[in-house]
Design an enzyme around this catalytic site. Sequence first.
Site, PDB file in Angstrom:
ATOM      1  N   ASP A 301     -50.664  29.756  -6.625  1.00  0.00           N
ATOM      2  CA  ASP A 301     -49.503  29.620  -5.746  1.00  0.00           C
ATOM      3  C   ASP A 301     -49.464  30.641  -4.614  1.00  0.00           C
ATOM      4  OD1 ASP A 301     -47.762  27.325  -6.626  1.00  0.00           O
ATOM      5  OD2 ASP A 301     -48.183  28.301  -8.519  1.00  0.00           O
ATOM      6  N   TYR A 305     -50.914  28.837  -1.285  1.00  0.00           N
ATOM      7  CA  TYR A 305     -49.686  28.432  -0.570  1.00  0.00           C
ATOM      8  C   TYR A 305     -48.903  29.625  -0.008  1.00  0.00           C
ATOM      9  CZ  TYR A 305     -50.860  24.391  -3.432  1.00  0.00           C
ATOM     10  OH  TYR A 305     -51.537  23.373  -4.031  1.00  0.00           O
ATOM     11  N   TYR A 309     -44.696  32.572   2.501  1.00  0.00           N
ATOM     12  CA  TYR A 309     -44.467  31.307   3.217  1.00  0.00           C
ATOM     13  C   TYR A 309     -43.468  30.406   2.477  1.00  0.00           C
ATOM     14  CZ  TYR A 309     -48.109  31.684   6.843  1.00  0.00           C
ATOM     15  OH  TYR A 309     -48.859  32.033   7.948  1.00  0.00           O
ATOM     16  N   TYR A 385     -41.590  24.277  -8.969  1.00  0.00           N
ATOM     17  CA  TYR A 385     -41.156  25.493  -9.653  1.00  0.00           C
ATOM     18  C   TYR A 385     -40.433  26.460  -8.722  1.00  0.00           C
ATOM     19  CZ  TYR A 385     -43.068  25.494 -14.372  1.00  0.00           C
ATOM     20  OH  TYR A 385     -43.270  25.258 -15.693  1.00  0.00           O
TER      21      TYR A 385
HETATM   22  N1  ABN Z   1     -47.538  24.574  -7.355  1.00  0.00           N
HETATM   23  C1  ABN Z   1     -48.418  24.093  -6.376  1.00  0.00           C
HETATM   24  C2  ABN Z   1     -47.775  23.813  -5.058  1.00  0.00           C
HETATM   25  C3  ABN Z   1     -47.065  24.809  -4.419  1.00  0.00           C
HETATM   26  C4  ABN Z   1     -46.486  24.526  -3.213  1.00  0.00           C
HETATM   27  C5  ABN Z   1     -46.605  23.285  -2.651  1.00  0.00           C
HETATM   28  C6  ABN Z   1     -47.309  22.312  -3.299  1.00  0.00           C
HETATM   29  C7  ABN Z   1     -47.891  22.592  -4.506  1.00  0.00           C
HETATM   30 CU    CU Z   2     -44.147  26.437 -16.816  1.00  0.00          CU
END
Ligand code: ABN
Ligand code: CU
Length: 679
Positions: A301, A305, A309, A385
């Site tokens: 993550d 990503y 951000y 999440y």
């Molecule tokens: N958990 C993976 C993810 C994070 C951000 C955007 C898409 C996917």
């Molecule tokens: Cu979990």
Amino acid sequence: MPASAPYPLDPLSAAEIQTAIAVVRKTHGDCFFNVVSLHEPRKAEMLAWLNDPAKTPLPARVADVVVIKKGGKVYDGLIDLAGPTITKWELLEGMQPIITMEELQLVEHKCRTDPKVIEQCEISGIPKEDMHKVYCDPWTIGYDERYGNNVRLQQALMYYRPDPDTCQYSYPLDFCPIYDADKEAIIDIDIPKIRRPLSKVEPIDYTPRGVEKRGGYRTDLKPINITQPEGVSFKLVGRELQWQNWKFHIGFNYREGIVLNNIRYNERGTDRSIFYRLSIAEMVVPYGNPEHPHQRKHAFDLGEYGSGYMTNSLTLGCDCKGSIHYLDAEFPTRDGNIKTIKNAICIHEEDAGILWKHNDFRDDSVTVTRARKLIVQQIFTAANYEYAIQWIFHQDGTIQPEIKLTGILNTYALNPDEDPGPWGTCVYPQVNAHNHQHLFSLRVNPMIDGTDNSVFMVDAVTSDAPVGSKENFYGNAFYAKKTKLDTEGSSRTDYNGATSRTWEMVNESKLHPYSKKPASYKLVSREVPGLLPKEGSLVWKRAGFARHAVHVTKYRDDELWPAGRHVPQTSGEPSRGIPEWIGDGSTSTSNTDIVLWHTFGVTHMPAPEDFPVMPAEPITLLLRPRNFFSNNPVMDVPPSYSSTPTQVANKNKDVLNAADKQSTYAFGESAGRDCCSKL
Ligand code: ABN
Ligand code: CU
């Protein structure tokens, strides 16, 4: 330092980001801006300036830039902002930089209009005219050997919303389109052998409408208000925070989010350095379903990503309660504008229960001192999440990194009455939540009374001497066994709950006057699952940092992110980040500038209680002073109540008392009446 100059570790301002963008555009023409972020000053330069700011030039402000040119070419650059001058410009081969939310947003639209996706939706039971009800969470593809890493790819995890206010994770679809970011097109679809059409089950929703349907909200909650009538007890000078003997700088970047630097504690007039830099530097979430293409579900993550951000704009009274100070974050957009995230970081104090107490059983004389803590927090949303990252500072010199996991499970489709097998749980009819882990990497660059530090692994063990022997006649002997991790190779160590294993970062040249032990900060961490994907698996290769609970490396500028700099679509051959830095393992980590990397987290076997939204689950660590302070450093915190044996004998005349006068349940109507208030 001139009043107008930014502190060298401050994030780039909007104006600085714009300067960098302008010079790149002028020299290299049109491109997409992936990253424009502070290139942190080299540590030697930064320390020289910190040691003598009046005589040392300020470290230069440099922008770290990643751009994607039309056609998919990726460049890494450095820009000296004073010029501005481009000092590095490098074409990357076979590397994909971080995926931004803007890039991800494009994929949903493509899925809704792509004829092959429409066909698959129809097979799933969704008519053409309902394509606006089809959603996707686009993830980077991770790595798929069929495509390698020259083409920038995303995998679209597909869902359906029967109406706009129903959460799509109750309606997963069973196929997975693959999107080529350069062609801006769906190039493939992974279709499972066993089909699982769209569920017709009534939704369960966490929204007010959904809760009303199930009986409504509970009504027996009275307000809790937190007031600080005289204001807060911390002070921010620029981004340097001062609170209860602590001083540190609060940075923020696209990747790690909050970064804390130059952390010191003032012990009776002397500033003592503890950590040069602290951050959560990476995380990986491997999922445990072996069926293709679920092996691709292992999100990095931060590296793929970015926790900065993805960070939320925080709201007063909700994300944080009380007297809150906020800091904003500024980032480039893909097309070279500025995006501001208001209230990206919140800073506040909270009551923290008892700091210390002692009651003398002979005469009931008692001292109770209440604690408070200071919290520096961000919350980011990684698609389904939420992660709330708190850096909690305690008055006694403890730092407590805490992460709360909430949000929504990643889900996959099940047929009616289908058994999900051992790899997942049916959390709601026709909803399969796969087993997974959340493994974080804490990066600690200690500076315990100076840069030359070492790490010891500490195990509580029984004496080797047998019962009846001279040394251990009664067999009760136990002690703290300390093993020095003196090379990068020997530092690869794992958790052992049976020996209450901890790791101490020490300054061996600074012995405590009483204990004669070296000044140290101890890492106490008890949620340390091993990486479950097997040795040799894709995740094991890509997330080398997660193979062990602790690695120690010699400090090297630019070794910031333990799965490597550009994480999307790494194959793991070779493994980037920590395994490549450690190499043959021979580099010494003894009495030198070191970095301790700690992998911690949870293995999540989902349960129906986690659905449709998960109650927050905390994971907590402690960085605790050991043989660092001469004695208890918080005896000077004013007590809430203090009576000495003499005062008790004199019937409480001069008792120091700040009891909570509202506690009618605890003390009855006369609460606090007999007390003479001194505070
Ligand atoms: N958990 C993976 C993810 C994070 C951000 C955007 C898409 C996917
Ligand atoms: Cu979990």
